[in-house]
Write a protein that holds these residues in place. Structure first.
Motif, mmCIF file in Angstrom:
data_model
loop_
_atom_site.group_PDB
_atom_site.id
_atom_site.type_symbol
_atom_site.label_atom_id
_atom_site.label_comp_id
_atom_site.label_asym_id
_atom_site.label_seq_id
_atom_site.Cartn_x
_atom_site.Cartn_y
_atom_site.Cartn_z
ATOM 1 N N THR A 216 -1.794 -13.008 18.102
ATOM 2 C CA THR A 216 -1.859 -11.753 17.351
ATOM 3 C C THR A 216 -0.440 -11.345 16.963
ATOM 4 O OG1 THR A 216 -1.712 -10.416 19.378
ATOM 5 C CG2 THR A 216 -3.927 -10.859 18.516
ATOM 6 N N LEU A 217 -0.364 -10.584 15.894
ATOM 7 C CA LEU A 217 0.894 -9.928 15.558
ATOM 8 C C LEU A 217 1.218 -8.947 16.681
ATOM 9 C CD1 LEU A 217 2.851 -9.880 13.080
ATOM 10 C CD2 LEU A 217 1.648 -7.829 12.320
ATOM 11 N N ALA A 218 2.460 -8.902 17.107
ATOM 12 C CA ALA A 218 2.830 -7.995 18.204
ATOM 13 C C ALA A 218 2.510 -6.548 17.825
ATOM 14 C CB ALA A 218 4.316 -8.137 18.534
ATOM 15 N N PRO A 219 2.067 -5.732 18.782
ATOM 16 C CA PRO A 219 1.676 -4.346 18.487
ATOM 17 C C PRO A 219 2.808 -3.563 17.827
ATOM 18 C CG PRO A 219 1.028 -4.962 20.719
ATOM 19 C CD PRO A 219 1.882 -6.074 20.205
ATOM 20 N N GLY A 220 2.420 -2.733 16.867
ATOM 21 C CA GLY A 220 3.362 -1.832 16.222
ATOM 22 C C GLY A 220 4.175 -2.420 15.088
ATOM 23 N N LEU A 221 3.920 -3.694 14.721
ATOM 24 C CA LEU A 221 4.749 -4.341 13.697
ATOM 25 C C LEU A 221 4.071 -4.440 12.335
ATOM 26 C CD1 LEU A 221 6.445 -7.285 15.638
ATOM 27 C CD2 LEU A 221 7.253 -4.954 15.286
ATOM 28 N N LEU A 222 2.777 -4.165 12.249
ATOM 29 C CA LEU A 222 2.067 -4.404 10.992
ATOM 30 C C LEU A 222 2.669 -3.607 9.840
ATOM 31 C CD1 LEU A 222 -0.159 -5.650 9.324
ATOM 32 C CD2 LEU A 222 -1.703 -3.846 10.116
ATOM 33 N N ALA A 223 2.897 -2.325 10.045
ATOM 34 C CA ALA A 223 3.409 -1.501 8.947
ATOM 35 C C ALA A 223 4.769 -1.991 8.460
ATOM 36 C CB ALA A 223 3.491 -0.035 9.389
ATOM 37 N N ASP A 224 5.625 -2.409 9.383
ATOM 38 C CA ASP A 224 6.962 -2.870 8.994
ATOM 39 C C ASP A 224 6.883 -4.130 8.136
ATOM 40 O OD1 ASP A 224 8.105 -0.810 10.441
ATOM 41 O OD2 ASP A 224 8.322 -1.993 12.256
ATOM 42 N N TRP A 225 6.091 -5.115 8.575
ATOM 43 C CA TRP A 225 6.004 -6.361 7.818
ATOM 44 C C TRP A 225 5.141 -6.211 6.579
ATOM 45 C CZ3 TRP A 225 9.664 -9.555 8.424
ATOM 46 C CH2 TRP A 225 10.274 -9.722 9.659
ATOM 47 N N GLN A 226 4.193 -5.287 6.622
ATOM 48 C CA GLN A 226 3.404 -5.013 5.414
ATOM 49 C C GLN A 226 4.308 -4.534 4.291
ATOM 50 O OE1 GLN A 226 1.241 -1.244 4.912
ATOM 51 N NE2 GLN A 226 -0.639 -2.459 4.947
ATOM 52 N N ALA A 227 5.281 -3.714 4.619
ATOM 53 C CA ALA A 227 6.209 -3.209 3.603
ATOM 54 C C ALA A 227 7.006 -4.339 2.961
ATOM 55 C CB ALA A 227 7.151 -2.188 4.230
ATOM 56 N N VAL A 228 7.227 -5.439 3.710
ATOM 57 C CA VAL A 228 7.962 -6.588 3.172
ATOM 58 C C VAL A 228 7.077 -7.416 2.244
ATOM 59 C CG1 VAL A 228 9.112 -8.752 3.789
ATOM 60 C CG2 VAL A 228 9.505 -6.690 5.165
ATOM 61 N N PHE A 229 5.844 -7.654 2.670
ATOM 62 C CA PHE A 229 4.977 -8.578 1.937
ATOM 63 C C PHE A 229 4.058 -7.887 0.928
ATOM 64 C CE2 PHE A 229 5.686 -10.893 6.057
ATOM 65 C CZ PHE A 229 6.555 -11.839 5.515
ATOM 66 N N ALA A 230 4.005 -6.559 0.947
ATOM 67 C CA ALA A 230 3.245 -5.806 -0.064
ATOM 68 C C ALA A 230 4.163 -4.727 -0.642
ATOM 69 C CB ALA A 230 1.989 -5.193 0.549
ATOM 70 N N PRO A 231 5.226 -5.134 -1.343
ATOM 71 C CA PRO A 231 6.230 -4.166 -1.812
ATOM 72 C C PRO A 231 5.680 -3.153 -2.813
ATOM 73 C CG PRO A 231 6.595 -6.330 -2.809
ATOM 74 C CD PRO A 231 5.552 -6.514 -1.755
ATOM 75 N N GLY A 232 4.540 -3.457 -3.442
ATOM 76 C CA GLY A 232 3.973 -2.536 -4.419
ATOM 77 C C GLY A 232 3.521 -1.217 -3.833
ATOM 78 N N LEU A 233 3.419 -1.127 -2.491
ATOM 79 C CA LEU A 233 2.996 0.126 -1.861
ATOM 80 C C LEU A 233 3.942 1.269 -2.195
ATOM 81 C CD1 LEU A 233 1.991 -1.238 1.664
ATOM 82 C CD2 LEU A 233 0.449 -0.298 -0.057
ATOM 83 N N ARG A 234 5.226 0.948 -2.381
ATOM 84 C CA ARG A 234 6.203 2.006 -2.675
ATOM 85 C C ARG A 234 5.941 2.652 -4.032
ATOM 86 N NH1 ARG A 234 9.514 -1.968 -0.107
ATOM 87 N NH2 ARG A 234 10.034 -2.902 -2.123
ATOM 88 N N GLU A 235 5.270 1.910 -4.914
ATOM 89 C CA GLU A 235 5.023 2.423 -6.260
ATOM 90 C C GLU A 235 3.826 3.368 -6.317
ATOM 91 O OE1 GLU A 235 4.629 -1.019 -8.676
ATOM 92 O OE2 GLU A 235 6.572 -1.854 -8.064
ATOM 93 N N ALA A 236 3.152 3.592 -5.172
ATOM 94 C CA ALA A 236 1.984 4.479 -5.157
ATOM 95 C C ALA A 236 2.368 5.946 -5.041
ATOM 96 C CB ALA A 236 1.060 4.095 -3.997
ATOM 97 N N ALA A 237 3.659 6.229 -4.861
ATOM 98 C CA ALA A 237 4.100 7.626 -4.769
ATOM 99 C C ALA A 237 3.785 8.370 -6.058
ATOM 100 C CB ALA A 237 5.593 7.690 -4.470
#
Length: 594
Positions: free
Chosen positions: A68-89
């Protein structure tokens, strides 16, 4: 991120986007990539990522290994691999907020626990609440069942308990504020006191984290949505549609939903229920729903209340929870949403006194948090109610009844026995000090009296438990797991202290002719077949010249085809077949070793 090798980065990207926080094995990772990641690359990447603390490996009781991905890391790595999230502001001026005021998770939980502590919460033989108690609790909870329709969770007694009450009861149990007792739900005073002593903002943060922990399902799409929402900066609006579109563009699987269903699932499962409990704010923008994480309340914003001459107490949202707890004990809740109103009545004041609250301490607490003091007529009335209370008392007492005056005279004159008595009633009866009833019974039997018990006595409410002197044991026993069933259980398995990793594949690779690894060369068709079969065994890929074009081929099987053979596998993520006649030079490839 720059420190990761290519194999590590590619493996991590597939783990994050395709599995989120779900357990997986290297085979599942290899299959999900459809040839873009070989089994050897997956094993090597997992091995290296485990060494960096990014991946955890666990072993089930029957020997199966999961990662499993270590606990608490999903959001950090998601920001790397799904950079389009920043454009939802979304700019604030482009959003129409919903101004429906909500009490909020923390305050609703306070109401729930206070009702149980102040008015009692008995349990049926099946362990659920009585209908009258459910109705009483529901009257104080401004969350409708329909508000949580999209929160698809299962819980104990769901046929008797509406979802909003189940959410609150579950939270109270998990935090150890309440615990099921014999026939009733019992408050845990030490845990409640520690919880109330925290600043409002800290309580809100703890409950938000609890929400994510309990309600994040075994659904990769909703896990990614949770990580995306959790990572939003507080106080800024974001379009839910654009958040969903960024996840879709990154390749996050929708768990069988269409794209539109996937967008709607985020709103139904996360946004709506969280807004109902005040954990998110809802709005509308040009392309649909928008969400905003509320700004956390700072500790220096904790405030008091306003005591009115008509005995009403106006309580703003910044009032400390410890102060609210005192009001819950001595006042009647009269309604509210963001701002609440309580009313001091003679009945509510006497109720607090009947439960052992000291009138001077109650009045001191009321005055300590009154921003403009307590009006003199109100204070006078409270003192009068306190002075009048208890002038006449009805009590349940333990009686020692004697059959004849001779025994009564002996007991009255014996120093050891009379020390357990409070008063004598008439010639034959005595009131017994309840705390010494057992000692009296033992002493009477030692002195030869044959004692008859008129009935089993329930222990006094304030008698300390066996664990009272052991806070850590009491805390452990008072924090059950709650009533909402969790769908994630990977962490229940122990960490594997010595996983095999790539060793079995390295051993197989050592037996392969090293010339196959050094360079691209032309081989006889039978040798090329052996090279391809070795690649399948080592779970790696082959560089081939096919019809004059150099490709990286991930073979999965080699089958006879007439007098020759045909290999099936993947090229650039697409299924492909390569015939013996089409093959030119070949080279066995393994991922980077450094």
């Amino acid at each position: 991120m720059n420190e990761l090798t290519n194999a590590e980065r590619r493996t991590l990207e597939w783990i994050v986007l395709r599995f989120a926080e779900e357990p997986f094995d290297a085979g599942a990772l290899e299959r999900a990539s459809r040839g873009r990641l070989t089994g050897y690359e997956a094993e090597l990447g997992i091995e290296r990522l485990r060494g960096r603390g990014i991946v955890e490996t666990r072993r089930k009781a029957w020997g199966e290994t999961i990662h499993t991905l270590a606990p608490g890391l999903l959001a950090d790595w998601q920001a790397v691999f799904a950079p389009g999230l920043r454009e939802a502001a979304t700019p604030e001026e482009a959003v129409e907020p919903s101004y429906e005021p909500k009490a909020g998770f923390a305050k609703l939980l306070l109401f729930f626990v206070a009702e149980a502590a102040t008015n009692g919460l008995t349990l049926t033989q099946k362990g659920t609440f009585h209908k009258k108690d459910v109705q009483r609790l529901a009257s104080r909870i401004d969350v409708a069942n329909e508000d949580l329709a999209g929160l698809a969770v299962d819980y104990l007694h769901r046929d008797k308990l509406d979802k909003p009450l189940a959410v609150l009861f579950d939270a109270a149990l998990r935090l150890g504020l309440l615990r099921p007792g014999p026939g009733a739900v019992e408050p845990a005073p030490e845990r409640i006191a520690a919880w109330l002593a925290r600043p409002n903002g800290a309580i809100q943060e703890e409950l938000t984290a609890l929400w994510w922990d309990v309600y994040t399902p075994a659904d990769v799409w909703l896990q990614h949505a949770a990580a995306a929402i959790r990572g939003l900066p507080a106080g800024r609006w974001f379009s839910l549609r654009r958040l969903a579109d960024a996840l879709l563009a990154a390749g996050v699987p929708t768990n069988g939903r269409t794209e539109e269903e996937a967008r709607e699932a985020i709103a139904a499962y996360w946004a709506g229920p969280m807004a109902a409990f005040g954990l998110l704010e809802l709005g509308a923008c040009a392309d649909g729903p928008a969400v905003r994480r509320p700004e956390p309340q700072r500790a220096d914003e904790d405030d008091g209340w306003y005591v009115q001459p008509d005995f009403d107490v106006i309580v703003p949202p910044t009032a400390p929870f410890a102060a609210r707890w005192e009001l819950e004990a001595c006042a009647e809740y009269a309604g509210g949403d963001t701002v609440d109103r309580y009313r001091l009545t003679k009945a509510s004041w006497e109720r607090a006194l009947a439960r052992g609250r000291e009138p001077e301490r109650l009045l001191a607490a009321l005055k300590a948090h009154a921003l403009y003091g307590v009006p003199e007529p109100v204070e006078t009335a409270l003192r009068q109610w306190s002075a009048a209370y208890g002038a006449v008392t009805l009590e349940d007492v333990t009686l020692l009844r004697c059959r004849d005056a001779k025994d009564a005279a002996y007991i009255r004159g014996d120093e050891e026995l009379s020390a357990c008595l409070v008063a004598q009633l008439g010639e034959l009866d005595f009131i017994v000090d309840r705390s010494k009833a057992k000692a009296l019974a033992d002493r009477l039997q030692r002195q030869g009296f044959s004692l008859r018990q008129a009935g089993e006595r329930a222990p006094a409410a304030m008698e300390p438990s066996e664990d009272a002197a052991k806070p850590e044991e009491a805390a452990r026993r008072s924090a059950p797991s709650g009533i909402v069933y969790s769908r994630r259980n990977a962490a229940l398995f122990p960490l594997d202290p010595s996983p095999e990793g790539t060793k079995p594949l390295r051993d197989k690779l050592a037996a392969v002719p090293q010339a196959w690894l050094r360079s691209l060369r032309k081989y006889h068709a039978s040798t090329t077949r052996e090279l391809l079969e070795a690649a399948i065994d080592v779970r790696t890929k082959v560089r081939l010249v096919v019809d004059g074009r150099e490709v990286d081929f991930v073979p999965k099987r080699v089958a006879p085809s007439g007098a020759d053979w045909v290999a099936q596998g993947y090229i650039d993520g697409e299924e492909a077949s390569v015939t013996a006649a089409a093959c030119g030079e070949a080279q066995l490839l393994v991922p980077e070793q450094a």
